[in-house]
Design a protein around this motif. Sequence first.
Motif, PDB file in Angstrom:
ATOM      1  N   LEU A 145       6.049   7.627  -0.771  1.00 13.76           N
ATOM      2  CA  LEU A 145       6.016   6.205  -0.401  1.00 13.76           C
ATOM      3  C   LEU A 145       4.902   5.453  -1.122  1.00 13.76           C
ATOM      4  N   ILE A 146       3.895   6.202  -1.547  1.00  6.18           N
ATOM      5  CA  ILE A 146       2.779   5.593  -2.276  1.00  6.18           C
ATOM      6  C   ILE A 146       3.208   5.271  -3.702  1.00  6.18           C
ATOM      7  N   TYR A 147       2.797   4.138  -4.197  1.00  2.00           N
ATOM      8  CA  TYR A 147       3.025   3.901  -5.625  1.00  2.00           C
ATOM      9  C   TYR A 147       1.944   2.986  -6.189  1.00  2.00           C
ATOM     10  N   ILE A 148       1.914   2.928  -7.504  1.00  2.00           N
ATOM     11  CA  ILE A 148       0.939   2.069  -8.177  1.00  2.00           C
ATOM     12  C   ILE A 148       1.670   0.804  -8.581  1.00  2.00           C
ATOM     13  N   ASN A 149       1.202  -0.329  -8.066  1.00  2.00           N
ATOM     14  CA  ASN A 149       1.949  -1.561  -8.342  1.00  2.00           C
ATOM     15  C   ASN A 149       1.560  -2.163  -9.697  1.00  2.00           C
ATOM     16  N   GLU A 150       2.149  -3.319  -9.989  1.00  2.00           N
ATOM     17  CA  GLU A 150       1.962  -3.890 -11.328  1.00  2.00           C
ATOM     18  C   GLU A 150       0.521  -4.301 -11.592  1.00  2.00           C
ATOM     19  N   GLN A 151      -0.217  -4.533 -10.516  1.00  2.00           N
ATOM     20  CA  GLN A 151      -1.631  -4.902 -10.691  1.00  2.00           C
ATOM     21  C   GLN A 151      -2.541  -3.668 -10.684  1.00  2.00           C
ATOM     22  N   ASN A 152      -1.902  -2.488 -10.745  1.00  2.00           N
ATOM     23  CA  ASN A 152      -2.657  -1.227 -10.783  1.00  2.00           C
ATOM     24  C   ASN A 152      -3.404  -0.911  -9.492  1.00  2.00           C
ATOM     25  N   TYR A 153      -2.905  -1.431  -8.376  1.00  2.00           N
ATOM     26  CA  TYR A 153      -3.416  -0.992  -7.081  1.00  2.00           C
ATOM     27  C   TYR A 153      -2.485   0.079  -6.521  1.00  2.00           C
ATOM     28  N   ILE A 154      -3.072   1.003  -5.775  1.00  2.00           N
ATOM     29  CA  ILE A 154      -2.235   1.962  -5.061  1.00  2.00           C
ATOM     30  C   ILE A 154      -1.829   1.317  -3.751  1.00  2.00           C
ATOM     31  N   VAL A 155      -0.545   1.270  -3.532  1.00  2.00           N
ATOM     32  CA  VAL A 155      -0.063   0.568  -2.336  1.00  2.00           C
ATOM     33  C   VAL A 155       0.977   1.397  -1.607  1.00  2.00           C
ATOM     34  N   ILE A 156       1.227   0.987  -0.369  1.00  2.00           N
ATOM     35  CA  ILE A 156       2.269   1.607   0.443  1.00  2.00           C
ATOM     36  C   ILE A 156       2.800   0.509   1.354  1.00  2.00           C
TER      37      ILE A 156
END
Lengths: 623, 623
Positions: B156-167
């Motif tokens: 469920l964790i991923y790295i978004n386009e702004q390079n933050y790790i998000v869920i």
Amino acid sequence: MKYLLFEFLIVIFFVYVQCEITYIEVKYPLKGKRSAPNAVWPHPQQINISNDLLYIRPNDLAVYSNLQTCDIIAKAIERYKPIFFPPTLDMKQPSSNMENILQNLTLNIKGNIQCEKYIELNSNEAYNLTINEKIALVEAYSVWGLLRGLETFSQLIYINEQNYIVINNSVDIIDSPRFRHRGVMLDSARHFLPVSIIKKNLDVMSYNKLNVFHWHLVDDQSFPFESKTFPNLSLAGAYTPDHVYTPADVADIIEHARLRGIRVIPEIDTPGHTYSWSKSMPELITVCWAHGKPYQSIYSIQGEMEIFNPSEPRVYSTMDALLREIHERFPSNYIHLGMDEVYDKCWLSNPNIRQWMVDNNILSTKNLHKYYADQILDIVRNISVTPIVWQDVWDEQVELPPGTIIQVWKDSSDNIEFSSWASYLNRAANEGYNVILSSPWYINYISYGKYNTDASVMNLEFFKYYEVEPLQQFSGSNEAKERILGGEACLWGEFVDGTNLLSRFWPKAAAVAERLWSSADVNNSEEAQFRLDAHRCRLLRRGIPAQPILNGYCGNYELGMSKSMINHPSFNYDKLTRTETIIPSSGKSFASLSSSSSRMFSYKLYHIVYLILSLFFVYFCRK
Amino acid sequence: MKYLLFEFLIVIFFVYVQCEITYIEVKYPLKGKRSAPNAVWPHPQQINISNDLLYIRPNDLAVYSNLQTCDIIAKAIERYKPIFFPPTLDMKQPSSNMENILQNLTLNIKGNIQCEKYIELNSNEAYNLTINEKIALVEAYSVWGLLRGLETFSQLIYINEQNYIVINNSVDIIDSPRFRHRGVMLDSARHFLPVSIIKKNLDVMSYNKLNVFHWHLVDDQSFPFESKTFPNLSLAGAYTPDHVYTPADVADIIEHARLRGIRVIPEIDTPGHTYSWSKSMPELITVCWAHGKPYQSIYSIQGEMEIFNPSEPRVYSTMDALLREIHERFPSNYIHLGMDEVYDKCWLSNPNIRQWMVDNNILSTKNLHKYYADQILDIVRNISVTPIVWQDVWDEQVELPPGTIIQVWKDSSDNIEFSSWASYLNRAANEGYNVILSSPWYINYISYGKYNTDASVMNLEFFKYYEVEPLQQFSGSNEAKERILGGEACLWGEFVDGTNLLSRFWPKAAAVAERLWSSADVNNSEEAQFRLDAHRCRLLRRGIPAQPILNGYCGNYELGMSKSMINHPSFNYDKLTRTETIIPSSGKSFASLSSSSSRMFSYKLYHIVYLILSLFFVYFCRK
């Protein structure tokens, strides 16, 4: 600390066991004769080898050349060190006062001694290799012949059961290629192929005496080629800014190929396969219509926009500028223009193009294709480059300039107009075209690895590639026969990227390499299977993850095993930069080289440097 | 020195760019919906996810558990660090005083809190996963459920386009497997599979919630299993002394599997497939005769000697001792006995066996096979192990003990007696046997990657594995239905070794994993293709060279690219030993972990240690 100690132990002790290669046959005893570990692939034209052995002392084998200052030779000698002496394997050092030691290897040019820069279609790759009176001699008429002979020499060396490096004494090889154009086509558009993998693939090509890298650079899916003239093509058309070949990357690949006697032929495929251009230059691409509306994609028929718009003058000015840039950046005198698979439904769907066709008295899409091709062939003629095209454009009866190379890729299953690729080759050559063959060599069409017939349950997959005879239906003059230049093994990239390129392609593409190099009568698959199996083990020893073609094993240098060379810096280009030294004035000795490669050694050297540094400080302190 | 500086720069700066995942559709617009980067594979039974995001601070995510002292949980948390925070990729650190930060992850056992040691067929793998009020909670009734939930959390964790790790915030997942037996079969006899690759494969299995490693240990070609009771079996029968699984290797693999909730079921295949035994115990093997002479191999019919000799008492004493050893060394309560493909021509060719059959009133090879099977099943009954057999022995009407698992691998093309594997499953389950399915899941039968039908030119190869419904022809009681335990994806090793195992098997075997875990109505291939494509990119981020299934790309972490994790120490087992720490008393915080993995860091740490040591000496000196 335990860890550091462990590291030091690794640095200092290279006492490893290396295993012989044998086979186990089970249930279905394989036909054919077992291969010696030093069987040459592709098979030389003439070869005579005695049974007695010479030992090689890794630290004492000098290599001489009368082409001392030629970078191609100097770098080749450097490159072959870890090939002669596999860096992770243990080899015994025979005593220097032994009688039967190979004294040196000499690489000599006969005739006009010159260091050519780029290999060409008609370069002379012939060489003679003799081992006599403990001296190995490769002679050739060009640096390319020397490279081919050096490769053969490297294959003759092997590590025997007692862990000595040996080579047969009294070797006599006279060798030259059967076909001039022996290529590999890779597709870097469906998936981006990393530079490091392309370079490794060039290495394997050189191990198989292949001499053309046909680079299918761009396609519908992406435009990874960074053009200096039109940077937006890759800026918008590449998958991401990381998935591009920069000018430095392209130059790096060309140089890597050049040093190995490989031509790089770029393909800019038009007028079809151009969707990725539309990301930056939509004006070049035909908008597809359906139900009276533009930009209509129809599943399995057409995309929203595809194929160049032949009625658009900017198509031709762009192609003119781009092909000029390509010609400047690629030393090859050939450019592959593609011209395959132009599905004309989109052209016809577009009312503007239909109108333009009427206005210009172009009454069929065939003629439209011809119109396009004529413009592009004019451009190419103006920049003095010989075009290569996929056969489609000739199928459409477009007249091609003399010297054009037609690449045959269809078979009767693709085009009922001709019965087989063989008859097509025959016809094209007799009509005055140059031809190269690819139809039977689409390596991407993978299958299980063997297939059953009434006669055998062990027909290996590579038999299909191997049992191809390009001239099987040829009848015509010798001049026409000469126009069948060779062929290419193709690996289309729909399902291929860095994860599987090398293991999927090799050693199957090696079957094509032998077919194109060796004599037509070297055609016994059941003999070849053992030689190819030994060759695949050789590739593993050179860090190439070539897949198995038979049950069995190679040795402890297999991928994942203790002496694997797959990630060894000598055979990889991703992280460490290879440093390559220039040949010294009077022959290059391997005196400084231990059984580990210099690269491996310098890597581990860090630790020693640190240690000495520390000891120095301690010493300094005590004072 | 330039080199050292370079190394230090690498150590200190991890400022890398990482790219998003998108698709390019060309010409044939793919049906179905694009997958989010955090789509879970295999698909959970119930899943609800909101659109709003929580940020994750790599240095601040605490992980708690009410099973603090359980090594399985502690080591899993350690193992998931580089999975949560890919070591080569750059991730931004959100400010700690931001509102929407995920505070912690808790892994809690409900009910009887115990750290089980080995997963079993009937273990409870169900879990609930919720993210609510900035707290992530996985709850399960067993440690195995927690492992499955932790895997889902990691996806469920991923790295978004702004390079933050998000869920995603407000996640609600209720999940459990559809089938209990979800396996992978590997064959380590046709080619030796290195321990490091088997362990990597176990990792991928855990990423796909597979829970059985069926290990086809030995076969005709080689006997790599080092038996303590009969060391000569591998001494003589393995390819070389390097191509063996030592007791330590086997224990290592079992432990690796145990920690990931995977059972290891060993297969000792008899009475056929036993040629390798003959190298040390020729007395066990039937000598084949032809033309009145012993030791006669006939191409495609028989080997010189093959198949156990059922008239030989030492066969049964050997099997008794070996199976007892297997049972001691493998914690599984199941042993796979093989019993497939007993080609009886060799038995009949042997005059001694023919005589023995007459003497013992055994009137057919079918009955001879039955005689053999009965003896072995008796041995297995005595050591209280449940047998698994390939279907062949039941096809021969041998009565099998209750609880026996029949592995179905044939299809109508192999055996005309039953119309399809589906009807076979139905019949076996209704007759009281347990069954597992493999017929449609022989992943070694590779093909191009897609196949054309009238409806589509983009039927991907994995569709064939995915569009299998094990219960498609089932009719019977719920009790009988429960006897269909699941299935296994098989990778036979004739053309597979360390070079191509992982890329050939994955992500195709993941299609089988979803079929066996997820609900029967998760069966839309065209939806699944995008989710599986995202999953294959996930595998690349975890160092697995899974091959592409579609055109496209993943990111700069692809194999051969600048951030590739394929050779990263966090995801490899060949050279560096993983050190895994125990969970501290009150929850494990990732506070010490930067965006690089701890392993990567400790490797580079050497240099820093050396440097400090040197500086220390200098300082000491000055004094």
